[in-house]
Design a protein around this motif. Sequence first.
Motif, PDB file in Angstrom:
ATOM      1  N   ARG A 375       1.367  -1.583   0.104  1.00 41.75           N
ATOM      2  CA  ARG A 375      -0.083  -0.061   0.383  1.00 41.75           C
ATOM      3  C   ARG A 375       0.927   1.476   0.325  1.00 41.75           C
ATOM      4  N   GLY A 376       0.618   2.360  -0.182  1.00 42.88           N
ATOM      5  CA  GLY A 376       1.060   3.455  -0.314  1.00 42.88           C
ATOM      6  C   GLY A 376       0.708   3.671  -1.786  1.00 42.88           C
ATOM      7  N   TRP A 377       1.703   5.271  -2.190  1.00 41.74           N
ATOM      8  CA  TRP A 377       1.739   5.526  -3.639  1.00 41.74           C
ATOM      9  C   TRP A 377       1.745   5.589  -4.324  1.00 41.74           C
ATOM     10  N   ARG A 378       3.236   4.332  -4.317  1.00 39.96           N
ATOM     11  CA  ARG A 378       3.761   3.663  -5.662  1.00 39.96           C
ATOM     12  C   ARG A 378       2.970   2.711  -5.730  1.00 39.96           C
ATOM     13  N   ARG A 379       1.589   1.850  -4.874  1.00 40.94           N
ATOM     14  CA  ARG A 379       0.468   1.068  -5.324  1.00 40.94           C
ATOM     15  C   ARG A 379      -0.325   1.329  -5.690  1.00 40.94           C
ATOM     16  N   THR A 380      -0.587   2.996  -5.655  1.00 44.26           N
ATOM     17  CA  THR A 380      -1.492   3.350  -6.642  1.00 44.26           C
ATOM     18  C   THR A 380      -1.157   4.314  -8.057  1.00 44.26           C
ATOM     19  N   LEU A 381       0.168   4.814  -7.934  1.00 48.31           N
ATOM     20  CA  LEU A 381       0.214   4.823  -9.686  1.00 48.31           C
ATOM     21  C   LEU A 381       0.680   3.219 -10.584  1.00 48.31           C
ATOM     22  N   ASP A 382       1.585   2.202  -9.761  1.00 54.18           N
ATOM     23  CA  ASP A 382       0.971   1.078 -10.957  1.00 54.18           C
ATOM     24  C   ASP A 382      -0.257   0.769 -10.539  1.00 54.18           C
ATOM     25  N   THR A 383      -1.430   1.187  -9.521  1.00 55.10           N
ATOM     26  CA  THR A 383      -2.589   0.723 -10.404  1.00 55.10           C
ATOM     27  C   THR A 383      -3.371   1.397 -11.852  1.00 55.10           C
ATOM     28  N   CYS A 384      -3.223   2.519 -11.687  1.00 54.77           N
ATOM     29  CA  CYS A 384      -3.132   4.234 -12.412  1.00 54.77           C
ATOM     30  C   CYS A 384      -2.707   3.509 -13.533  1.00 54.77           C
ATOM     31  N   ASN A 385      -1.257   3.324 -13.664  1.00 52.84           N
ATOM     32  CA  ASN A 385      -0.689   2.672 -14.619  1.00 52.84           C
ATOM     33  C   ASN A 385      -1.430   1.134 -15.684  1.00 52.84           C
ATOM     34  N   ALA A 386      -1.613   0.400 -15.048  1.00 48.83           N
ATOM     35  CA  ALA A 386      -2.365  -1.025 -15.205  1.00 48.83           C
ATOM     36  C   ALA A 386      -3.639  -0.644 -16.044  1.00 48.83           C
ATOM     37  N   ARG A 387      -4.524  -0.100 -14.960  1.00 46.42           N
ATOM     38  CA  ARG A 387      -5.368   0.656 -16.016  1.00 46.42           C
ATOM     39  C   ARG A 387      -5.733   1.453 -17.249  1.00 46.42           C
ATOM     40  N   TYR A 388      -4.079   1.632 -17.302  1.00 46.87           N
ATOM     41  CA  TYR A 388      -4.643   2.752 -18.255  1.00 46.87           C
ATOM     42  C   TYR A 388      -4.032   1.714 -19.558  1.00 46.87           C
ATOM     43  N   LYS A 389      -3.110   0.651 -19.460  1.00 45.22           N
ATOM     44  CA  LYS A 389      -2.576  -0.102 -20.394  1.00 45.22           C
ATOM     45  C   LYS A 389      -4.241  -1.723 -20.701  1.00 45.22           C
ATOM     46  N   GLN A 390      -5.172  -1.498 -19.765  1.00 46.49           N
ATOM     47  CA  GLN A 390      -6.319  -2.153 -20.277  1.00 46.49           C
ATOM     48  C   GLN A 390      -7.234  -1.663 -20.819  1.00 46.49           C
ATOM     49  N   ALA A 391      -7.405   0.190 -20.388  1.00 44.47           N
ATOM     50  CA  ALA A 391      -7.590   0.541 -21.351  1.00 44.47           C
ATOM     51  C   ALA A 391      -7.677   1.333 -22.630  1.00 44.47           C
ATOM     52  N   LEU A 392      -6.490   0.660 -22.881  1.00 42.48           N
ATOM     53  CA  LEU A 392      -5.666   1.234 -24.560  1.00 42.48           C
ATOM     54  C   LEU A 392      -5.831  -0.318 -25.249  1.00 42.48           C
ATOM     55  N   ARG A 393      -5.916  -1.501 -24.094  1.00 40.16           N
ATOM     56  CA  ARG A 393      -6.655  -2.312 -25.172  1.00 40.16           C
ATOM     57  C   ARG A 393      -8.150  -2.711 -25.081  1.00 40.16           C
ATOM     58  N   HIS A 394      -8.845  -1.754 -24.346  1.00 43.89           N
ATOM     59  CA  HIS A 394     -10.420  -1.739 -24.285  1.00 43.89           C
ATOM     60  C   HIS A 394     -10.259  -0.491 -25.542  1.00 43.89           C
ATOM     61  N   MET A 395     -10.351   0.765 -25.761  1.00 41.82           N
ATOM     62  CA  MET A 395     -10.150   1.513 -27.093  1.00 41.82           C
ATOM     63  C   MET A 395      -8.796   0.755 -28.454  1.00 41.82           C
ATOM     64  N   TRP A 396      -8.224  -0.470 -28.284  1.00 41.39           N
ATOM     65  CA  TRP A 396      -8.092  -1.584 -29.253  1.00 41.39           C
ATOM     66  C   TRP A 396      -9.200  -1.500 -30.575  1.00 41.39           C
ATOM     67  N   GLY A 397      -9.802  -1.872 -29.423  1.00 41.08           N
ATOM     68  CA  GLY A 397     -11.508  -2.671 -29.688  1.00 41.08           C
ATOM     69  C   GLY A 397     -11.871  -1.375 -31.138  1.00 41.08           C
ATOM     70  N   ALA A 398     -10.854  -0.176 -31.010  1.00 38.60           N
ATOM     71  CA  ALA A 398     -11.941   0.801 -32.446  1.00 38.60           C
ATOM     72  C   ALA A 398     -12.096  -0.226 -34.057  1.00 38.60           C
ATOM     73  N   LEU A 399     -10.805  -1.549 -33.538  1.00 36.01           N
ATOM     74  CA  LEU A 399     -10.779  -1.501 -35.167  1.00 36.01           C
ATOM     75  C   LEU A 399     -12.325  -2.581 -35.599  1.00 36.01           C
ATOM     76  N   ASP A 400     -13.253  -2.476 -34.726  1.00 33.91           N
ATOM     77  CA  ASP A 400     -14.544  -3.214 -34.560  1.00 33.91           C
ATOM     78  C   ASP A 400     -15.352  -1.826 -35.987  1.00 33.91           C
ATOM     79  N   THR A 401     -14.918  -0.508 -35.566  1.00 32.72           N
ATOM     80  CA  THR A 401     -15.596   0.238 -36.660  1.00 32.72           C
ATOM     81  C   THR A 401     -15.382  -0.947 -38.181  1.00 32.72           C
ATOM     82  N   GLY A 402     -14.130  -0.524 -38.228  1.00 26.66           N
ATOM     83  CA  GLY A 402     -13.554  -0.954 -39.438  1.00 26.66           C
ATOM     84  C   GLY A 402     -14.320  -2.263 -40.042  1.00 26.66           C
TER      85      GLY A 402
END
Length: 576
Positions: A375-402
Amino acid sequence: MLRWFSRCLPGFSILALLLLMLVAFSDSFTLLPWPGVLPYPVVGGRVQSIAREIFVVYALLVHLNMFAFTLRLSWSLFRVTEETRKALQRRSWHAPGSSSSLPLPLPPYSAEQEVQLDRTRRVDEADELEVVHAIILPNYCEDHHTLRTTLNVLASHPRASTQYEIYLAMEQKEQGAAEKAAMLVSAFEKAFHRIYTTFHPANLQGEIAGKSSNVSFAASRVVEVHRMELNTNTCDVIITVMDSDTHLSQDYFTEIRRLHFEHLAEADRSFYSCPIIFDRNSHETPILVRCADLLWGFAGLSTMYPGAPISIPTSVYSLPLTLAEKVGGWDSDPTAIGEDMHMLLKCYFGTMGNIISRTVFIPASQCNISSDRARGWRRTLDTCNARYKQALRHMWGALDTGFAIRNSATPPLGPKTSRRTACLFAFRPRHLALLSLLFEAHFLPCHGVIIMLFSVLYTLYHPTSQLSPLLARTFRVTDLLRTACFLWMNVCLALYERWHALCLSARMKDMMLANLNDTGFSRRTWWHTKYLCERVCFPVAGTLYGAIPTLQAVFSHFWTDRLVYRVSKKPTFEAV
């Protein structure tokens, strides 16, 4: 060439918007505080005037779309609470004598509602009316405890031993996968009607590593097991795809069974979606991550109001095996990285738009992303960074528009489909509604942020008194619409509180009766500071985990459609 252009369409749309603003306001760039940038207008006169008018119309449309989303979401949240309560109350006659029945009070019903409920009772009381639930559990490098807990939840359902087929979709390249699968099969083989394991081979040509290819391989095993029923048209098998950390209530499968037999004539083209709810560890999650997951859940829920033309699944969905086989199963190429929406689109186009969306108002319980750090600020940053990578995977789904654009331009021709019908396919109201949802998912996040930032900066350097009447009115209206969106989203968050409380209470009762007290329970108290802060932080989370990863994804598509699929860390829970 068409494939590449359609793949890059979201990226081209952003470039087109920037070019439009450059042409429409080129005279204003001469006033920038740094020298040497566009010292002369790019265009002038009539061209600039037309470009400015187009910008005004588009800016208004984008803001109206955002406001319409909040209105639609509030209606969905209002209705989903009532529909979830009704679905939970139906359990009182679904399994007479079941120890897991919820003692919920039944409200008074109108005569018309009583007729509908009598139909439901007849379906539920007819023991011979059953479906087989083939549940695909894709996983790669998932913690043994996570998988075991998910299977424990499924095994606690009354029909698990007679109607549930579990398919542990493992990856062959994972070290120790065979041993892990063997332990799980040994522990749960008596809890389910059947339990199978599949091992998806690595480096298959044309595939991309991820959930879609894993599910595709496991689904072929489902077809193999039920080939005889498929050949004799006696197949009552419903495939459910879920994440390894998803917990589903018994009522989810009961509702699918009810809907299946109430609409038998349309059963082979029904696609079942359910909302998702983050009610396991959100109280321990950084506020920006918690808000991002709320918005992610809201995106799917906003399409699930009663009477919606089509609903977009998020993580969990079900469909008949006959429909899956009819459309050729799951794709495993790079365009299918967002396999939930992609499979919906494939079924939609495979049935020439005649798929029927049915919402199961029992939510799928999900975990927020976690971190291994203390616990602490390092855990917070690590979680936020992991969530961004997950968001990138979600938004990679923009391929479905094509994928949708290509299939709209050249829809598949069935044996009974005329070319005239195929040509008119793209202009059906339902199809336009689908394209509107794709615009909302893959274009609106970036376009809305770009227009908002531009309007703020433009008015900063140009006082209102110096603006043309058209621009002044436009910026006033867009300011009002953004304020209305902000306020109405707060209404949505208030409506979410009571739905969350209802769902969490029902799940807690089920888990306690099943003696599963280590599944995680995240209560929400709206007046606590961290939940009040959600009311003002969600725009930041939407930008950080919506617009920015979308921007990165759609411009990356200019040179690649492949993304390395990374498994998100799941939390573990202690017994309570």
